[in-house]
Motif scaffolding. Structure first.
Motif, short mmCIF file in Angstrom:
data_model
loop_
_atom_site.label_atom_id
_atom_site.label_comp_id
_atom_site.label_asym_id
_atom_site.label_seq_id
_atom_site.Cartn_x
_atom_site.Cartn_y
_atom_site.Cartn_z
N VAL A 47 0.83 -1.21 0.00
CA VAL A 47 0.00 0.00 0.00
C VAL A 47 0.87 1.25 0.00
O VAL A 47 0.61 2.20 -0.76
CB VAL A 47 -0.95 -0.01 1.21
CG1 VAL A 47 -1.65 1.35 1.36
CG2 VAL A 47 -2.00 -1.10 1.07
N LEU A 50 2.41 1.63 -3.50
CA LEU A 50 1.50 1.93 -4.60
C LEU A 50 0.81 3.28 -4.48
O LEU A 50 0.35 3.82 -5.48
CB LEU A 50 0.45 0.82 -4.72
CG LEU A 50 0.97 -0.57 -5.08
CD1 LEU A 50 -0.15 -1.60 -5.00
CD2 LEU A 50 1.59 -0.57 -6.47
N GLU A 51 0.69 3.81 -3.27
CA GLU A 51 -0.03 5.06 -3.06
C GLU A 51 0.95 6.24 -2.93
O GLU A 51 1.66 6.35 -1.93
CB GLU A 51 -0.90 4.96 -1.80
CG GLU A 51 -1.68 6.23 -1.49
CD GLU A 51 -2.49 6.74 -2.67
OE1 GLU A 51 -2.23 7.89 -3.10
OE2 GLU A 51 -3.35 5.99 -3.17
N LYS A 53 0.51 9.31 -2.19
CA LYS A 53 0.24 10.19 -1.05
C LYS A 53 0.92 9.70 0.24
O LYS A 53 1.04 10.48 1.19
CB LYS A 53 -1.27 10.31 -0.82
CG LYS A 53 -2.00 11.06 -1.93
CD LYS A 53 -3.48 11.19 -1.62
CE LYS A 53 -4.19 11.95 -2.72
NZ LYS A 53 -5.67 12.06 -2.45
N LEU A 54 1.31 8.44 0.26
CA LEU A 54 1.96 7.88 1.45
C LEU A 54 3.48 7.88 1.34
O LEU A 54 4.15 7.31 2.18
CB LEU A 54 1.46 6.45 1.70
CG LEU A 54 -0.03 6.26 1.95
CD1 LEU A 54 -0.33 4.81 2.29
CD2 LEU A 54 -0.53 7.17 3.06
N HIS A 55 4.00 8.54 0.31
CA HIS A 55 5.46 8.58 0.13
C HIS A 55 6.07 9.69 0.98
O HIS A 55 6.73 10.60 0.48
CB HIS A 55 5.82 8.76 -1.34
CG HIS A 55 5.46 7.57 -2.18
ND1 HIS A 55 5.61 7.54 -3.55
CD2 HIS A 55 4.95 6.36 -1.84
CE1 HIS A 55 5.22 6.37 -4.01
NE2 HIS A 55 4.80 5.64 -2.98
N LYS A 298 -7.55 5.12 4.09
CA LYS A 298 -8.09 5.58 2.79
C LYS A 298 -7.27 4.99 1.64
O LYS A 298 -7.82 4.56 0.62
CB LYS A 298 -8.06 7.11 2.72
CG LYS A 298 -9.11 7.79 3.60
CD LYS A 298 -9.02 9.30 3.45
CE LYS A 298 -10.08 9.97 4.34
NZ LYS A 298 -9.99 11.46 4.25
N ALA A 299 -5.94 4.96 1.82
CA ALA A 299 -5.07 4.40 0.78
C ALA A 299 -5.31 2.91 0.61
O ALA A 299 -5.29 2.38 -0.50
CB ALA A 299 -3.61 4.66 1.12
N LYS A 302 -8.51 2.43 -1.33
CA LYS A 302 -8.26 2.78 -2.74
C LYS A 302 -7.50 1.65 -3.44
O LYS A 302 -7.85 1.27 -4.57
CB LYS A 302 -7.47 4.08 -2.80
CG LYS A 302 -7.14 4.52 -4.22
CD LYS A 302 -6.32 5.80 -4.19
CE LYS A 302 -5.89 6.19 -5.62
NZ LYS A 302 -5.05 7.41 -5.61
N THR A 303 -6.50 1.11 -2.77
CA THR A 303 -5.69 0.03 -3.35
C THR A 303 -6.52 -1.23 -3.57
O THR A 303 -6.42 -1.88 -4.61
CB THR A 303 -4.49 -0.29 -2.45
OG1 THR A 303 -3.73 0.90 -2.24
CG2 THR A 303 -3.60 -1.35 -3.06
#
Length: 304
Positions: A47, A50-51, A53-55, A298-299, A302-303
């Motif tokens: 997750v 792939l997301e 926003k979580l980087h 949320k991520a 979405k994943t």
């Protein structure tokens, strides 16, 4: 005195019980815990990868912790599972030393990572305006790599000293993996120097990391108490308190086991406490650090 010492080529792990029904039940329980631990941590790694926003440093540290938990649990669980079903519950001398090294080095790395993650949360909550300046991608890389490298080197000395001890013909380890305490009890050498060195090293690593983690969370809690919004205060305090509970369980059990001048606790107590930091903590960490975070949930949705 040591001329008649027979070289030990393998050890026999006694585990928890010789009752076959108990062993089958333990096999099922350990297998379920191991599978859940691996799945949870792999999901977190995927997750965060792939997301976009979580980087951020916070989730990158969590990704490191998840990868660490997979390695840490895999050091113990597979051999434990095979021995629960095998008639000959043995491990080679070199395999035992390898397991000891990975266990110590990965355990030390987890201590450093937990301390770094607490420091990251301290900066985010207590100094939000300076967080982006202090915790850059370069700073994250330095802290993460530093934790792994320091952990790798931390494991060398205890493993080297124990591997150089003499082990006589008696080779029964009253434990479910090659831990420091049962190996020291098993040795027919004078273990005074080895015990002293391991005690000092454990004291330095565990106490310093736990102190840094504890101070970071205490400062976070003091900052939370100043938040005017009751809902914001409740949510933030709930998240930090859950982090602190898991961290305290991990550090508390590790300090109880290794920051002692002598290794005189009963084998049953050793095994019971060891289950907490080898099986339970790796299972709880992903849930506590990720599923209580709205951005991660949320991520994840979405994943999926």
């Amino acid at each position: 005195e040591m001329t008649n010492v027979t070289a030990v080529l393998e050890f026999k792990l006694l585990g928890f019980s010789s009752n076959p029904y108990c062993q089958i039940l333990l096999f099922i329980v350990v297998m379920v815990i191991y599978i859940l631990t691996i799945l949870e941590n792999i999901i977190i790694i995927l997750v965060v990868t792939l997301e976009p926003k979580l980087h951020s440093p916070m989730f990158r540290f969590l990704q490191n912790l998840s990868f660490l938990e997979v390695c840490y649990t895999t050091t113990i669980a597979p051999k434990m599972l095979s021995n629960l079903l095998a008639k000959r519950k043995s491990i080679s001398f070199s395999g035992c030393m390898a397991q000891l090294y990975y266990f110590v080095s990965l355990g030390a790395t987890e201590c450093y990572l937990l301390a770094v993650m607490a420091y990251d949360r301290f900066l985010a909550v207590c100094q939000p305006l300076q967080y982006g300046v202090v915790m850059t991608d370069e700073s994250y890389m330095r802290l993460a790599v530093g934790s792994w490298v320091t952990g790798v080197f931390t494991g060398f000395l205890p493993c080297l000293m124990i591997s150089r001890l003499h082990f006589c013909s008696y080779n029964l380890i009253d434990h479910f993996f090659c831990d420091i305490s049962p190996l020291l009890k098993l040795s027919c050498s004078d273990t005074t120097v080895t015990e002293a060195v391991i005690f000092v090293l454990s004291l330095l690593v565990l106490s310093s990391c736990f102190l840094l983690t504890l101070v970071s969370y205490l400062l976070i809690i003091l900052t939370i108490l100043k938040i005017p919004s009751a809902s914001g205060k409740r949510v933030t305090f709930s998240t930090c308190s859950s982090h602190l509970v898991v961290v305290t369980i991990y550090y508390g059990t590790m300090i109880f086991m290794y920051v002692r001048p002598t290794y005189s606790l009963s084998s049953d107590l050793n095994k019971a406490v060891a289950v907490l930091y080898t099986m339970i903590t790796p299972l709880l960490n992903p849930v506590i650090y990720s599923m209580r975070n709205k951005a991660f949930k949320k991520a994840l949705e979405k994943t999926l």
